[in-house]
Design an enzyme around this catalytic site. Sequence first.
Site, mmCIF file in Angstrom:
data_model
loop_
_atom_site.group_PDB
_atom_site.id
_atom_site.type_symbol
_atom_site.label_atom_id
_atom_site.label_comp_id
_atom_site.label_asym_id
_atom_site.label_seq_id
_atom_site.Cartn_x
_atom_site.Cartn_y
_atom_site.Cartn_z
ATOM 1 N N LYS A 84 -27.111 -0.472 -8.333
ATOM 2 C CA LYS A 84 -27.027 -1.638 -9.377
ATOM 3 C C LYS A 84 -26.850 -2.857 -8.778
ATOM 4 C CE LYS A 84 -23.316 -2.016 -12.231
ATOM 5 N NZ LYS A 84 -22.451 -1.620 -13.298
ATOM 6 N N LYS A 100 -22.774 -8.878 -7.830
ATOM 7 C CA LYS A 100 -22.557 -10.166 -7.151
ATOM 8 C C LYS A 100 -21.798 -9.712 -5.746
ATOM 9 C CE LYS A 100 -17.899 -10.120 -9.276
ATOM 10 N NZ LYS A 100 -18.111 -9.118 -10.362
ATOM 11 N N LYS A 109 -12.781 1.819 -5.523
ATOM 12 C CA LYS A 109 -12.490 0.412 -5.169
ATOM 13 C C LYS A 109 -11.413 0.451 -3.873
ATOM 14 C CE LYS A 109 -13.771 -2.105 -9.150
ATOM 15 N NZ LYS A 109 -13.145 -2.979 -10.263
#
Length: 334
Positions: A198, A201, A115
């Site tokens: 995967k 959102k 991240k």
Amino acid sequence: MSGTERVLSGIQPTAGSFQLGNYLGAVRHWVSLQDTHDAFYMIVDLHSITVEQDPVELRANTLLAYAQLLAAGIDSDRATLFIQSQVPEHAQLGWVMQCITGFGEASRMTQFKDKSSRGGTDHASVGLFTYPILQAADILLYQADGVPVGEDQRQHLELTRDLAQRFNTRYGKTFTVPKPLIVKDTAKILDLQDPTSKMSKSLPTGAVFLLDEPRVITKKLKSAVTDSETEVRFDPVNKPGVSNLLTILATFTDRDVEQVAADYDGRGYGALKGDTAEAVVEFAGPFAERVRELESDPAELHRLMSAGSAKARVIAAQTLALTYDQLGLVAAEF
């Protein structure tokens, strides 16, 4: 549910609508687990603020996430469903866990690396760095026996187990050491436009959102990437797009993927896409309607939230008090 194992899991309120992967990969199993376990489920809003959030959107998304869990079948009478930030013991135990976690140990958490690499570590918050430790506190606070985990969370659960064992060794038996709960038939739902990744959102073009209009859901599924062949078969390596559609359809119709694939022998991809879209819409329509009903009565939603958080705090306060006592912190007397 005394005498049964306790399970705990959570979901972030970082998007308006749950996407198909959220539901099939996690929430659907939460619904069944509440029948067999002492289930604790939470909206982890404290985790969501590790990155900047719009306060108005966060508040709305938290209410919406709570409503969606209820609409999906979580029963507030059978499970403890609550908001993380309404139980202050999470942050308090989180600090204790930070104090027994090594810096190098925290640095090895791969999700922080992933991240922070997007915006650079200079722009990543300390909260993003330490959130696996808060996640450990979330679990240990309720003495959870099991935690449903996917591959991307296994490392965090191992950290939780290590911290529980470390604390128990140093200060005496305090925490249950949780084990991974492997749920059979967990569906891994992939991105419709990039079936090697995967569904997420953060990549909305390839995600199906359950609160979208039926026509939008149908269009996305009918536009799903497949391949240049015509044979419908379950082959995740060579035919990931087709296999993803088969997984979605098989899950919604409670059938084996091989059985579903056999139905399309000689029929082609168009029929598979159409039937998959129909199955998803058949679920999503009533789901969205139930969410709208729940949202129309915000007072009731807040009542359920408060009741769930109060129920959670009973357990959380007991664990925190024991933890403080084991550490030698002086208890307040009022």
